[in-house]
Structures are given as structure tokens and as C-alpha cells.
Write a protein that holds these residues in place. Structure first.
Motif, mmCIF file in Angstrom:
data_model
loop_
_atom_site.group_PDB
_atom_site.id
_atom_site.type_symbol
_atom_site.label_atom_id
_atom_site.label_comp_id
_atom_site.label_asym_id
_atom_site.label_seq_id
_atom_site.Cartn_x
_atom_site.Cartn_y
_atom_site.Cartn_z
ATOM 1 N N GLN A 118 46.063 -18.192 -37.023
ATOM 2 C CA GLN A 118 44.858 -18.162 -37.499
ATOM 3 C C GLN A 118 44.586 -18.533 -39.127
ATOM 4 O O GLN A 118 43.532 -18.871 -39.362
ATOM 5 C CB GLN A 118 44.661 -16.553 -37.873
ATOM 6 N N GLU A 119 45.773 -18.684 -39.866
ATOM 7 C CA GLU A 119 45.785 -19.295 -41.302
ATOM 8 C C GLU A 119 47.190 -19.956 -41.382
ATOM 9 O O GLU A 119 48.026 -19.300 -40.757
ATOM 10 C CB GLU A 119 45.586 -18.341 -42.326
ATOM 11 N N ASN A 120 47.042 -21.210 -41.892
ATOM 12 C CA ASN A 120 48.234 -21.763 -42.174
ATOM 13 C C ASN A 120 48.168 -22.794 -43.319
ATOM 14 O O ASN A 120 47.450 -23.732 -43.422
ATOM 15 C CB ASN A 120 48.820 -22.763 -40.848
ATOM 16 N N THR A 121 49.096 -22.440 -44.472
ATOM 17 C CA THR A 121 48.827 -23.335 -45.730
ATOM 18 C C THR A 121 50.086 -24.154 -45.717
ATOM 19 O O THR A 121 50.071 -25.002 -46.879
ATOM 20 C CB THR A 121 49.096 -22.233 -46.891
ATOM 21 N N PHE A 122 50.983 -24.047 -44.713
ATOM 22 C CA PHE A 122 51.877 -25.449 -44.651
ATOM 23 C C PHE A 122 51.358 -26.722 -44.446
ATOM 24 O O PHE A 122 51.977 -27.762 -45.064
ATOM 25 C CB PHE A 122 53.104 -25.018 -43.454
ATOM 26 N N ASP A 123 50.285 -26.682 -43.969
ATOM 27 C CA ASP A 123 49.771 -28.109 -43.784
ATOM 28 C C ASP A 123 48.670 -28.517 -44.626
ATOM 29 O O ASP A 123 47.879 -29.293 -44.379
ATOM 30 C CB ASP A 123 49.192 -28.222 -42.146
ATOM 31 N N GLN A 124 48.464 -27.587 -45.807
ATOM 32 C CA GLN A 124 47.401 -27.773 -46.831
ATOM 33 C C GLN A 124 47.878 -28.133 -48.170
ATOM 34 O O GLN A 124 49.060 -27.842 -48.567
ATOM 35 C CB GLN A 124 46.644 -26.640 -46.804
ATOM 36 N N GLN A 125 47.109 -28.613 -48.995
ATOM 37 C CA GLN A 125 47.322 -28.679 -50.559
ATOM 38 C C GLN A 125 47.286 -27.467 -51.024
ATOM 39 O O GLN A 125 48.264 -27.167 -51.929
ATOM 40 C CB GLN A 125 46.300 -29.560 -50.960
#
Length: 189
Positions: A118-125
């Protein structure tokens, strides 16, 4: 000869009675034709435990070589926990996060009911920055991150209502969640 005929007839009758009897039938004190009452009938047995809650050890977390973020597998043979559970997948180093510590981390949030990210910061800045002890949109962060160390990876199982609580319009407010957190910075005040 007459006795032999009688013996054969009695033997045939006995074989017929045995053949017509149900297997493993137990003697009964009930008169013929009477049905047992429900209290004397055997209760059905359950082959699988009902209502068994998952533990943090029941969840599989794998890092696939060509993916960004972990792969979280939610088992189908147990139910979502009713309290927040954690398991350190990698311990990390340095001081443990405590009230007042600021934790910077990447995280992946998976919904329990369908196992979808649902949420993933591993692929974001952007990453998560939380100061323990301050109010957060996600109610369980303080308990979930308490004790995490820099470089640590932690699995957090969040019961329904403890993640986003009763946030108006939040579709995951009543959803149990599995969260994997990688802390890349833990700073104390």
C-alpha cells in the motif's frame, strides 16, 4: 444329518446378522428404535485451530535481488494479531531509539487482507522521519520503532485501528498491516 442342516442354518443366520451390523457399533442401553439425545452424541472434532493469531515469526520477509523493497508473505492459516508485534530482521548498530529520538527510515506497508503493498518509500526519494513521543498520523510508530538501531530492519505487525486509527477518509484505518522498516539514521536528543 439333520443336525448338520440345523448347524448350517444357524451359522448362515449368524453370518447374516454380522454382515448387517454397522462396523464398530457399541452396545446401547436404549430400547430398539430409540434415538440418542444430543447430549449423548459425540461432539465433532476440529482438525485445525480456529482463531489462532499470527506471530511475527509466522510472516516471511525476503529481499528479492531485482526488487526495490522487501517481499512480505502473509500466511493464510492464522489471523491478524490483535496487538502490535515486532521482530528484528537485522539488529543494526549504535544506540537504540527511545522517546525523543529521531528515526529516519524507509518502509513498506502491506495490507493484511490481500497482501498488497500500500505504501513503499524504498523506491522514492522521500523517506520517513519520526521523532518518538510526538504525535503522528500513524498511531503505532512510537511502539513500533522503540529500540530500533541505525542499520536495523524490523518487521512490525499492526492490528486494525492502531495504524491510521480513525483517520477520516483513510481506507486503511480498519486494516491490519505488516510493515517492514529499514532505519538508516537514529539520533538521540
Amino acid at each position: 444329518m439333520r443336525n448338520a442342516g440345523k448347524i448350517i442354518a444357524v451359522a448362515a443366520f449368524a453370518v447374516g446378522l454380522v454382515a448387517c451390523s454397522p462396523p464398530n457399533e457399541q452396545p446401547s442401553d436404549l430400547p430398539p428404535g430409540a434415538e440418542p439425545t444430543p447430549t449423548s452424541a459425540a461432539a465433532p472434532t476440529q482438525t485445525t485451530p480456529q482463531g489462532k493469531e499470527c506471530t511475527a515469526e509466522d510472516i516471511t520477509v525476503r529481499q528479492q535481488p531485482d526488487t526495490i523493497g522487501p517481499n512480505v508473505e502473509i500466511p493464510q492459516d492464522c489471523e491478524a494479531p490483535t496487538r502490535l508485534l515486532t521482530r528484528d530482521l537485522e539488529r543494526g548498530q549504535g544506540p537504540a531509539a527511545e522517546q525523543g529520538s529521531t528515526v529516519q527510515a524507509d518502509y513498506q506497508l502491506v495490507s493484511w487482507s490481500d497482501g498488497q503493498v500500500q505504501e513503499n518509500t524504498f523506491d522514492q526519494q522521500a523517506s520517513l522521519t519520526i521523532t518518538l513521543g510526538e504525535p503522528h498520523e500513524f498511531d503505532g510508530w512510537d511502539e513500533a520503532l522503540s529500540g530500533i538501531r541505525e542499520g536495523g530492519r524490523r518487521l512490525v505487525l499492526v492490528p486494525a485501528g492502531m495504524g491510521f486509527g480513525d483517520a477520516a477518509g483513510e481506507p486503511l484505518a480498519d486494516e491490519p498491516l505488516a510493515v517492514v522498516v529499514d532505519a538508516f539514521s537514529v539520533r538521540s536528543q
